[in-house]
Every structure is written in structure tokens, then in C-alpha cells.
Write a protein that holds these residues in place. Structure first.
Motif, PDB file in Angstrom:
ATOM      1  N   TYR A   7       0.834  -1.203   0.000  1.00 36.77           N
ATOM      2  CA  TYR A   7       0.000   0.000   0.000  1.00 36.77           C
ATOM      3  C   TYR A   7       0.870   1.256   0.000  1.00 36.77           C
ATOM      4  O   TYR A   7       0.671   2.169  -0.813  1.00 36.77           O
ATOM      5  CB  TYR A   7      -0.903  -0.020   1.234  1.00 36.77           C
ATOM      6  CG  TYR A   7      -1.829   1.160   1.347  1.00 36.77           C
ATOM      7  CD1 TYR A   7      -3.140   1.084   0.875  1.00 36.77           C
ATOM      8  CD2 TYR A   7      -1.416   2.356   1.931  1.00 36.77           C
ATOM      9  CE1 TYR A   7      -4.004   2.173   0.974  1.00 36.77           C
ATOM     10  CE2 TYR A   7      -2.268   3.436   2.033  1.00 36.77           C
ATOM     11  CZ  TYR A   7      -3.560   3.349   1.563  1.00 36.77           C
ATOM     12  OH  TYR A   7      -4.416   4.426   1.660  1.00 36.77           O
TER      13      TYR A   7
ATOM     14  N   GLY B  21      -7.595  -6.846  -7.303  1.00 33.00           N
ATOM     15  CA  GLY B  21      -7.157  -7.833  -6.318  1.00 33.00           C
ATOM     16  C   GLY B  21      -6.895  -9.204  -6.903  1.00 33.00           C
ATOM     17  O   GLY B  21      -6.143  -9.996  -6.330  1.00 33.00           O
TER      18      GLY B  21
ATOM     19  N   GLY C 254      -1.744  -5.388  -1.225  1.00 32.28           N
ATOM     20  CA  GLY C 254      -1.532  -4.027  -0.742  1.00 32.28           C
ATOM     21  C   GLY C 254      -1.447  -3.022  -1.869  1.00 32.28           C
ATOM     22  O   GLY C 254      -1.959  -1.896  -1.765  1.00 32.28           O
TER      23      GLY C 254
ATOM     24  N   TRP D 211      -4.887  -2.445  -3.040  1.00 29.83           N
ATOM     25  CA  TRP D 211      -5.573  -1.624  -2.037  1.00 29.83           C
ATOM     26  C   TRP D 211      -5.180  -0.152  -2.194  1.00 29.83           C
ATOM     27  O   TRP D 211      -6.022   0.741  -2.167  1.00 29.83           O
ATOM     28  CB  TRP D 211      -5.226  -2.148  -0.654  1.00 29.83           C
ATOM     29  CG  TRP D 211      -5.974  -1.526   0.481  1.00 29.83           C
ATOM     30  CD1 TRP D 211      -7.194  -0.928   0.439  1.00 29.83           C
ATOM     31  CD2 TRP D 211      -5.533  -1.449   1.841  1.00 29.83           C
ATOM     32  NE1 TRP D 211      -7.556  -0.492   1.685  1.00 29.83           N
ATOM     33  CE2 TRP D 211      -6.561  -0.797   2.565  1.00 29.83           C
ATOM     34  CE3 TRP D 211      -4.397  -1.870   2.517  1.00 29.83           C
ATOM     35  CZ2 TRP D 211      -6.458  -0.551   3.942  1.00 29.83           C
ATOM     36  CZ3 TRP D 211      -4.288  -1.643   3.879  1.00 29.83           C
ATOM     37  CH2 TRP D 211      -5.315  -0.991   4.581  1.00 29.83           C
TER      38      TRP D 211
ATOM     39  N   ARG E 230      -6.902   1.619  -4.861  1.00 28.65           N
ATOM     40  CA  ARG E 230      -8.359   1.619  -4.666  1.00 28.65           C
ATOM     41  C   ARG E 230      -9.048   0.569  -5.521  1.00 28.65           C
ATOM     42  O   ARG E 230     -10.191   0.765  -5.997  1.00 28.65           O
ATOM     43  CB  ARG E 230      -8.943   3.009  -4.946  1.00 28.65           C
ATOM     44  CG  ARG E 230      -8.366   4.111  -4.056  1.00 28.65           C
ATOM     45  CD  ARG E 230      -9.014   5.456  -4.354  1.00 28.65           C
ATOM     46  NE  ARG E 230      -8.430   6.524  -3.551  1.00 28.65           N
ATOM     47  CZ  ARG E 230      -8.798   6.822  -2.307  1.00 28.65           C
ATOM     48  NH1 ARG E 230      -9.758   6.121  -1.723  1.00 28.65           N
ATOM     49  NH2 ARG E 230      -8.226   7.823  -1.648  1.00 28.65           N
TER      50      ARG E 230
ATOM     51  N   LEU F 109      -9.356  -2.559  -4.228  1.00 25.30           N
ATOM     52  CA  LEU F 109      -9.881  -3.494  -3.228  1.00 25.30           C
ATOM     53  C   LEU F 109     -10.831  -2.739  -2.312  1.00 25.30           C
ATOM     54  O   LEU F 109     -10.434  -1.774  -1.663  1.00 25.30           O
ATOM     55  CB  LEU F 109      -8.745  -4.099  -2.389  1.00 25.30           C
ATOM     56  CG  LEU F 109      -8.035  -5.342  -2.896  1.00 25.30           C
ATOM     57  CD1 LEU F 109      -6.991  -5.789  -1.902  1.00 25.30           C
ATOM     58  CD2 LEU F 109      -9.014  -6.473  -3.168  1.00 25.30           C
TER      59      LEU F 109
ATOM     60  N   ALA G 213     -12.768  -7.347   0.498  1.00 27.92           N
ATOM     61  CA  ALA G 213     -12.176  -7.581   1.815  1.00 27.92           C
ATOM     62  C   ALA G 213     -12.911  -8.687   2.554  1.00 27.92           C
ATOM     63  O   ALA G 213     -12.290  -9.546   3.205  1.00 27.92           O
ATOM     64  CB  ALA G 213     -12.202  -6.287   2.628  1.00 27.92           C
TER      65      ALA G 213
ATOM     66  N   SER H 240      -5.510  -9.711   5.834  1.00 32.24           N
ATOM     67  CA  SER H 240      -5.630  -8.570   4.924  1.00 32.24           C
ATOM     68  C   SER H 240      -7.079  -8.111   4.828  1.00 32.24           C
ATOM     69  O   SER H 240      -7.368  -6.908   4.854  1.00 32.24           O
ATOM     70  CB  SER H 240      -5.099  -8.943   3.540  1.00 32.24           C
ATOM     71  OG  SER H 240      -3.717  -9.256   3.590  1.00 32.24           O
TER      72      SER H 240
ATOM     73  N   ILE I 165      -8.396  -4.350   6.021  1.00 28.87           N
ATOM     74  CA  ILE I 165      -9.089  -3.413   5.134  1.00 28.87           C
ATOM     75  C   ILE I 165     -10.444  -3.020   5.721  1.00 28.87           C
ATOM     76  O   ILE I 165     -10.848  -1.855   5.684  1.00 28.87           O
ATOM     77  CB  ILE I 165      -9.248  -4.038   3.736  1.00 28.87           C
ATOM     78  CG1 ILE I 165      -7.860  -4.236   3.093  1.00 28.87           C
ATOM     79  CG2 ILE I 165     -10.124  -3.172   2.841  1.00 28.87           C
ATOM     80  CD1 ILE I 165      -7.876  -5.075   1.827  1.00 28.87           C
TER      81      ILE I 165
ATOM     82  N   ARG J 128     -10.038  -0.573   8.734  1.00 25.01           N
ATOM     83  CA  ARG J 128      -9.206   0.605   8.487  1.00 25.01           C
ATOM     84  C   ARG J 128      -9.815   1.892   9.045  1.00 25.01           C
ATOM     85  O   ARG J 128      -9.151   2.641   9.774  1.00 25.01           O
ATOM     86  CB  ARG J 128      -8.971   0.752   6.995  1.00 25.01           C
ATOM     87  CG  ARG J 128      -8.252   2.034   6.616  1.00 25.01           C
ATOM     88  CD  ARG J 128      -8.179   2.170   5.115  1.00 25.01           C
ATOM     89  NE  ARG J 128      -7.484   3.377   4.717  1.00 25.01           N
ATOM     90  CZ  ARG J 128      -7.196   3.653   3.451  1.00 25.01           C
ATOM     91  NH1 ARG J 128      -7.527   2.815   2.499  1.00 25.01           N
ATOM     92  NH2 ARG J 128      -6.560   4.772   3.151  1.00 25.01           N
TER      93      ARG J 128
END
Length: 394
Positions: A79, A167, A212, A215, A218, A220, A225, A275, A279, A282
Motif C-alpha cells: 500500500y 485484487g 496491498g 488496495w 483503490r 480493493l 475484503a 488482509s 481493510i 481501516r
């Protein structure tokens, strides 16, 4: 104004606190895991040797599911890397050189220092077996840096894959590890060469990094998730209960199979579940870290990331090696085969942490650019580091 308030005042408004918090959590899991799941035995010459409580207490294996957070580390690494890569002002080569130097300097520092320490400690009477044990422990977490360097170098390709597939770009990596696991553990295992397992190293750790990157771009969201969390958990349970993968996420002395070196499909299942959870949590974590008292430790840990990774084993050895001259000391130099050892080791953790803080005050300089070091000093550091690597791995 106290330290927490000063850190809060200096934090840019755009800083992604949740990602920094996840990185700090994954970082702290490394020394905690090594300090809890790594012990020593003392031989007749008062030399220390590696041992693990997992050899006796198999029911501690679930603790390794919590403490094995490298999946989270690679996730937030991907990320952060994609954000840095897309905002770079120079060439890709310059960007890679800068990031590789940041990772390489602390490794050169710790190995060069230990190259000087080994002969000094030997003269002071530390047994050769103790020095060999210490060297092994110091090198042990550094494999991660080597893998991370390679993964970071692949960032441009990960970005292209994520932009095209989102993803799903991580799916072939999961499939690759599944195929190798089938070959080395399935019906053809006896005819498969042992070196085949090495093929899992790169895709095994690149998996979470690729997630990552997706993610960060953007690609994911919440739906994906949830799929990662539930799918990873289901795969994890299936591998344990149906295919009888080892329960421990770290190697157990005496066991023929290990999940982490190289990573097995169980590691990727755990990384997928972690993961997905990261997400989904977050926003909540970001709001929590708006509190200065919680945010300040996260900043301090992240600023000392490589110091923690490179020197935490040295901190434990700084307590265990002097104790070995005293004989058996519960939780330090006694075999990790009783519940009393577990209680004693928990009591030693604050000392290990304090020693790491003390060492870090001096060692953190290796993380910053070596502006005052000329070519001669840099060459000497490289030679010392190479010599220590030969000694530790030989």
C-alpha cells in the motif's frame, strides 16, 4: 506541550494513520513472537543453544497465528509503496535505489557491529557455541529484508497487474504456492526434489504485497475484503483439519514440515484473512488513532522500524548471555519445557524491551543516510557484514 501533543501537531493532515498503525502492530509482533516462542538451553560448558516451547507445548500454536503478522506487514508495505511510487518525481530507478538504501543500511549496520563483537566476546570468555547461537538469531530475521528488497523491486510490475486485474492479480501467486505444496506434500512427494520448496519464497510473500498494491490503487473494497477474510479463514481451517498442515506458523524443532520457511499455502490463507480484516477495520482504526496518546507510540515505532527488526534478537541475547555465566536462570537459560518457564519468560519481556530501547538509541543512526561515512568506511562495513554472514551461515 508533552511528547504526544508535539507529535500530533507535526502530523500532516493527510497521513494515513490506520496504515501506520497496522505497520506498527505487525512490527511489534516480530520481537514479541521471537521473545515468547524462542528459548535457550544450557549445556555443560554453559553455552546456550536454541530451543522452543512449541516442542513441548503444542497447544501454544494458535499464539503463532496471532504473532505471525508478516502478511499485514507486506500488505501495508505494498500500500505504502504504490503511493510513494505513483507520487515519485524522479525515475523508477532512483525511487528503487532510495528505498533499497533505506532497507540496506540498518542490515549492514547490525551485521558489521556483530562482526566486531564476535571476536571481542570470544576473548572475554563467551563460549563458541553461544556465539554461534547468537549469530544465528541475529541473521534469522534478516531473511525478511532480503525478500522485501526483491518484492519492492517488483513494485512497477505489481502496479501494472493491479491496474489491470485489481485484487485478482494476487490469485496466480496463491495458485503457484498451492501447486508447489501439492507436489511436495501430495502423493508424489517422495519423487519431488527438496529444493522445489524454494519456489514458494517469492510468490508466498509477494501475495500480500500485491494485495496491498491493489488496495493502494483503490482496487480493493469492502466486498473484496470480506471475500479475503472469509475465504482465507475457510482455506486456513481446511488446510489444518483436512490436509493436516502443521498448526504452528513458525518452525518447531524436530518437525519435518514447516509453514514459514518457505511459506506454505497456510501462510497465504492467514495473510488473506488478515488482509481482509485490516481493510475492513481501516476506518475504525484510523478514528482510534486520532487520539494523541495512541498515535504517538505508533509514530515512534514506525520511525524505528528497521532498528526493531534488526536488533531485537540482540536485546534478548544481551540478557541471556550474561545470565549463562550464572548457570540456569528461569526463563532465560532453562529449557522451555514447563509452564514455569512461560511465566518467567513473560516476566523477562520488559527487560528485553528496555534493552532494545537502550540499544536503539545508538543503533537508530544506521537507519539515517550515512552522510559522514566515506568510501573507505562504507567498504569496511560491507566487508565486515559479509564476513559475519559467512560466519553465521557457515
Amino acid at each position: 506541550m508533552n511528547l504526544a501533543d508535539r507529535i500530533e501537531a507535526r502530523t500532516p493532515a493527510h497521513r494515513d494513520r490506520a496504515v501506520d498503525g497496522l505497520r506498527a502492530l505487525a512490527l511489534l509482533a516480530v520481537p514479541t513472537g521471537h521473545w515468547l516462542l524462542g528459548g535457550f538451553t544450557l549445556d555443560g560448558d554453559r553455552a546456550i543453544h536454541n530451543a522452543s516451547p512449541l516442542s513441548t507445548f503444542g497447544f501454544f500454536a494458535p499464539a503463532s497465528w496471532v504473532l505471525q503478522m508478516l502478511g499485514i506487514f507486506f500488505l501495508v508495505g505494498g500500500y505504502a509503496s504504490v503511493l510513494s511510487y505513483t507520487r515519485r518525481t524522479g525515475s523508477t530507478r532512483a525511487w528503487l535505489g532510495s528505498r533499497l538504501a533505506r532497507l540496506g543500511r540498518p542490515v549492514l549496520g547490525v551485521t558489521a557491529v556483530w562482526a566486531l563483537l564476535v571476536p571481542v566476546l570470544s576473548v572475554l570468555g563467551v563460549p563458541g557455541d553461544t556465539l554461534r547461537t547468537g549469530a544465528t538469531l541475529v541473521v534469522q530475521p534478516l531473511w525478511f529484508v532480503g525478500v522485501y528488497l526483491v518484492v519492492t523491486a517488483l513494485t512497477p510490475y505489481c502496479v501494472r497487474a493491479a491496474r489491470r486485474l485489481g485484487g485478482w492479480a494476487a490469485a496466480p501467486l496463491l495458485g503457484s504456492v498451492a501447486v508447489v505444496d501439492f507436489l511436495r506434500y501430495g502423493p508424489y512427494a517422495e519423487s519431488v526434489p527438496s529444493w522445489l520448496s524454494v519456489l514458494n519464497v517469492l510468490p508466498g510473500w509477494l501475495f500480500a504485497y500485491q494485495l496491498g498494491v491493489a488496495w493502494g490503487l483503490r482496487r480493493l473494497g469492502g466486498r473484496q475484503a470480506w471475500a479475503l477474510l472469509l475465504g482465507g479463514a475457510a482455506l486456513f481451517a481446511t488446510l489444518l483439519l483436512v490436509f493436516h498442515y502443521p498448526a504452528s506458523m513458525v518452525g518447531v524443532p524436530g518437525e519435518a514440515r514447516t509453514n514459514s520457511h518457505p511459506p506454505s499455502l497456510l501462510v497465504l490463507a492467514l495473510a488473506a484473512a488478515q488482509s481482509g480484516a485490516a481493510i475492513l477495520l481501516r476506518d475504525r482504526l484510523g478514528r482510534l488513532l486520532r487520539r494523541p496518546a495512541l498515535w504517538a507510540p505508533v509514530v515512534v515505532v514506525n520511525l524505528s522500524a528497521m532498528t526493531i527488526l534488526c536488533w531485537h534478537q540482540t536485546a534478548m541475547l544481551a540478557a541471556a548471555v550474561p545470565a549463562s555465566f550464572l548457570g540456569p536462570v528461569a526463563g532465560l537459560t532453562t529449557a522451555p519445557d514447563t509452564l514455569g518457564w512461560v511465566v518467567a519468560r513473560l516476566a523477562w519481556l520488559p527487560l528485553f524491551a528496555g534493552l532494545l530501547v537502550l540499544i536503539g538509541r545508538y543503533a537508530r543512526g544506521f537507519e539515517t543516510p550515512w552522510a559522514g561515512a566515506g568510501p573507505a568506511r562504507r567498504s569496511a562495513a560491507v566487508l565486515l557484514a559479509a564476513g559475519f554472514a559467512v560466519y553465521a551461515l557457515g
